[in-house]
Scaffold this motif. Structure first.
Motif, PDB file in Angstrom:
ATOM      1  N   ARG A 150       0.819  -1.213   0.000  1.00 27.70           N
ATOM      2  CA  ARG A 150       0.000   0.000   0.000  1.00 27.70           C
ATOM      3  C   ARG A 150       0.854   1.265   0.000  1.00 27.70           C
ATOM      4  N   GLY A 151       2.009   1.234   0.616  1.00 29.21           N
ATOM      5  CA  GLY A 151       2.885   2.399   0.681  1.00 29.21           C
ATOM      6  C   GLY A 151       3.952   2.432  -0.413  1.00 29.21           C
ATOM      7  N   ALA A 152       3.951   1.446  -1.305  1.00 32.75           N
ATOM      8  CA  ALA A 152       4.947   1.405  -2.381  1.00 32.75           C
ATOM      9  C   ALA A 152       4.652   2.497  -3.397  1.00 32.75           C
ATOM     10  N   PRO A 153       5.683   3.097  -3.979  1.00 28.83           N
ATOM     11  CA  PRO A 153       5.463   4.121  -5.004  1.00 28.83           C
ATOM     12  C   PRO A 153       4.750   3.530  -6.219  1.00 28.83           C
ATOM     13  N   TYR A 154       3.750   4.232  -6.706  1.00 25.01           N
ATOM     14  CA  TYR A 154       2.985   3.780  -7.863  1.00 25.01           C
ATOM     15  C   TYR A 154       3.884   3.582  -9.080  1.00 25.01           C
ATOM     16  N   GLY A 155       4.862   4.442  -9.237  1.00 25.19           N
ATOM     17  CA  GLY A 155       5.775   4.336 -10.366  1.00 25.19           C
ATOM     18  C   GLY A 155       6.557   3.034 -10.353  1.00 25.19           C
ATOM     19  N   MET A 156       6.895   2.533  -9.168  1.00 25.83           N
ATOM     20  CA  MET A 156       7.646   1.289  -9.065  1.00 25.83           C
ATOM     21  C   MET A 156       6.774   0.100  -9.477  1.00 25.83           C
ATOM     22  N   VAL A 157       5.513   0.098  -9.063  1.00 23.98           N
ATOM     23  CA  VAL A 157       4.596  -0.970  -9.452  1.00 23.98           C
ATOM     24  C   VAL A 157       4.387  -0.934 -10.970  1.00 23.98           C
ATOM     25  N   ALA A 158       4.224   0.248 -11.527  1.00 18.95           N
ATOM     26  CA  ALA A 158       4.055   0.389 -12.976  1.00 18.95           C
ATOM     27  C   ALA A 158       5.307  -0.068 -13.714  1.00 18.95           C
ATOM     28  N   GLU A 159       6.476   0.211 -13.160  1.00 18.03           N
ATOM     29  CA  GLU A 159       7.731  -0.217 -13.785  1.00 18.03           C
ATOM     30  C   GLU A 159       7.859  -1.738 -13.778  1.00 18.03           C
ATOM     31  N   VAL A 160       7.432  -2.371 -12.686  1.00 17.22           N
ATOM     32  CA  VAL A 160       7.462  -3.838 -12.617  1.00 17.22           C
ATOM     33  C   VAL A 160       6.534  -4.425 -13.675  1.00 17.22           C
TER      34      VAL A 160
END
Length: 116
Positions: free
Chosen positions: A86-96
């Motif tokens: 929940r606290g992970a940066p959205y950009g990192m999830v999108a990059e994965v």
């Protein structure tokens, strides 16, 4: 010359334009998922986790972005589930997700906690 009424009109026009501009900028045409869903092949799926600090793990083992791409190339037609904190940066999830797509993964989903 009395310009009090002109100042009032100018003040009202400024307020009108400032409010109108702020309403237009905040509008997004996005429909968000409700949190209910079923994965077709969740039993054989591989889980990729993105932690709060941005660290990535593949089936419980910490990996780098380069290792993630290599591991994703070798899974074949299996489904991949991305568990973003929940606290992970959205950009990192999108990059994965982008790395997975670039490695040829055609079935990737997002894990979420049930609202019930």
């Amino acid at each position: 010359m009395d310009i009090t009424s002109l100042i009032d009109v100018m003040f009202m026009l400024i307020i009108f334009f400032v409010l109108t501009a702020s309403f237009v900028q905040g509008k997004l045409d996005v429909e968000l998922p409700s949190g209910k869903g079923v994965s077709a092949g969740a039993k054989g799926a591989v889980t990729v986790a993105v932690e709060k600090n941005g660290a990535i793990s593949w089936a419980g083992k910490a990996v780098s972005k380069e290792e993630l791409a290599e591991l994703a190339k070798g899974i074949g037609a299996r489904e991949v589930l991305v568990a973003g904190d929940r606290g992970a940066p959205y950009g990192m999830v999108a990059e994965v997700l982008s790395i997975l797509r670039g490695a040829g993964v055609t079935s990737a989903g997002l894990l979420m906690q049930s609202g019930e």
